[in-house]
Design an enzyme around this catalytic site. Structure first.
Site, mmCIF file in Angstrom:
data_model
loop_
_atom_site.group_PDB
_atom_site.id
_atom_site.type_symbol
_atom_site.label_atom_id
_atom_site.label_comp_id
_atom_site.label_asym_id
_atom_site.label_seq_id
_atom_site.Cartn_x
_atom_site.Cartn_y
_atom_site.Cartn_z
ATOM 1 N N LYS A 102 0.853 -1.188 0.000
ATOM 2 C CA LYS A 102 0.000 0.000 0.000
ATOM 3 C C LYS A 102 0.888 1.237 0.000
ATOM 4 O O LYS A 102 1.694 1.442 0.905
ATOM 5 C CB LYS A 102 -0.915 0.014 1.215
ATOM 6 N N GLY A 190 -10.990 7.973 7.215
ATOM 7 C CA GLY A 190 -12.157 8.782 7.559
ATOM 8 C C GLY A 190 -13.325 8.043 8.156
ATOM 9 O O GLY A 190 -14.228 8.663 8.717
ATOM 10 N N ASN A 211 -8.385 1.844 10.445
ATOM 11 C CA ASN A 211 -7.538 1.516 11.589
ATOM 12 C C ASN A 211 -8.039 2.233 12.837
ATOM 13 O O ASN A 211 -8.457 1.611 13.808
ATOM 14 C CB ASN A 211 -6.078 1.887 11.318
ATOM 15 N N THR A 212 -8.031 3.572 12.797
ATOM 16 C CA THR A 212 -8.347 4.367 13.981
ATOM 17 C C THR A 212 -9.737 4.070 14.523
ATOM 18 O O THR A 212 -9.936 4.008 15.742
ATOM 19 C CB THR A 212 -8.212 5.867 13.671
#
Length: 261
Positions: A102, A190, A211-212
């Protein structure tokens, strides 16, 4: 849905949810959340996570072995094409020739918005060097098409800024990218909660990377499970085809004849 696999660079994956490995307190917590997500592809920030470049230190590979997961090395923290290319070349050495990567080249440390000129430059170099490049990019249909023409195997436009949790702010641009693409389109960045993931899939995205939203949830494993269900539900809704939107109902959903009086 059993045969509705995500196909990237000719390989089929059972899950359309891709997850990151950052921001967890330790590798054990990372594994617990990832297992709950059902993800087959797991991103790894080579500049921030030990996968062998720091001998003697705990390695992510001890918890997420390549035999069980497809590791997706990424260039998080890179602000130039040169640094991004060098980082992925290192990853290929550490992972015994692994070529699915990536690419992300950032343009601003505050917003983490992609630097598209450097991204295009890095993508061209990496593709020529034999990498299969999945690429983080702006939600600009022209840029996405340029990356596909270079030979990237997937384009990954942001839904909103990395780590913002703001959800999908420009569904119209995402739709334009999806309509023109002949490679998978995955929302990257996002997503804040399960409904955001479902909307992305309902728009026709091939997958979602996050992820977050999982790592910083109050209960990461529970959120990972919710995201798994949301991606699956959104995909099924897209394939089923939603009803047309109407200003008002032209005909009632219940019959008007044969009523009990």
């Amino acid at each position: 849905m059993n045969n509705d696999s995500l196909i990237i660079a000719g390989k089929a994956y059972a899950s359309r949810l891709l997850v990151g490995t950052g921001k967890y307190p330790d590798f054990a917590a990372t594994k617990t959340a990832i297992d709950a997500s059902g993800a087959a592809i797991v991103t790894v920030a080579i500049r921030r996570t030990n996968i062998g470049q720091e001998p003697g230190q705990p390695s992510l590979l001890d918890f997420l072995p390549p035999a069980e997961y497809t590791l997706l090395p990424n260039t998080a923290g890179c602000y130039s094409a040169k640094d991004a290319v060098r980082t992925l070349q290192l990853a290929r050495e550490l992972l015994d020739g692994h070529d699915l990567v990536k690419l992300e080249v950032l343009g601003d440390p505050n917003t983490l918005f992609p630097h598209m000129p450097e991204t295009l430059k890095a993508a061209e170099t990496l593709v020529k060097d034999g990498f299969k490049v999945m690429v983080y990019c702006s939600d600009d249909p022209i840029q996405a098409k340029l990356l596909e023409d270079i030979g990237c195997v997937a384009v990954m436009p942001l839904a909103s800024l990395i780590g913002s949790g703001m959800g999908i702010l420009n569904p119209w641009n995402l739709k334009l990218i999806i309509e023109q693409a002949t490679v998978p389109v995955l929302v990257d960045a996002g997503v804040g909660t399960a409904s955001d993931a479902a909307v992305a899939m309902e728009l026709g995205c091939d997958g979602v990377l996050m992820n977050t939203a999982i790592a910083l949830a109050r209960d990461p494993a529970m959120m990972a499970g919710a995201m798994k269900k949301a991606v699956e539900a959104g995909r099924e809704a897209y394939l089923a085809g939603r009803m047309p939107k109407k200003l008002y109902a032209a005909s009632p959903s219940s019959p008007t004849t044969g009523l009990i009086s």
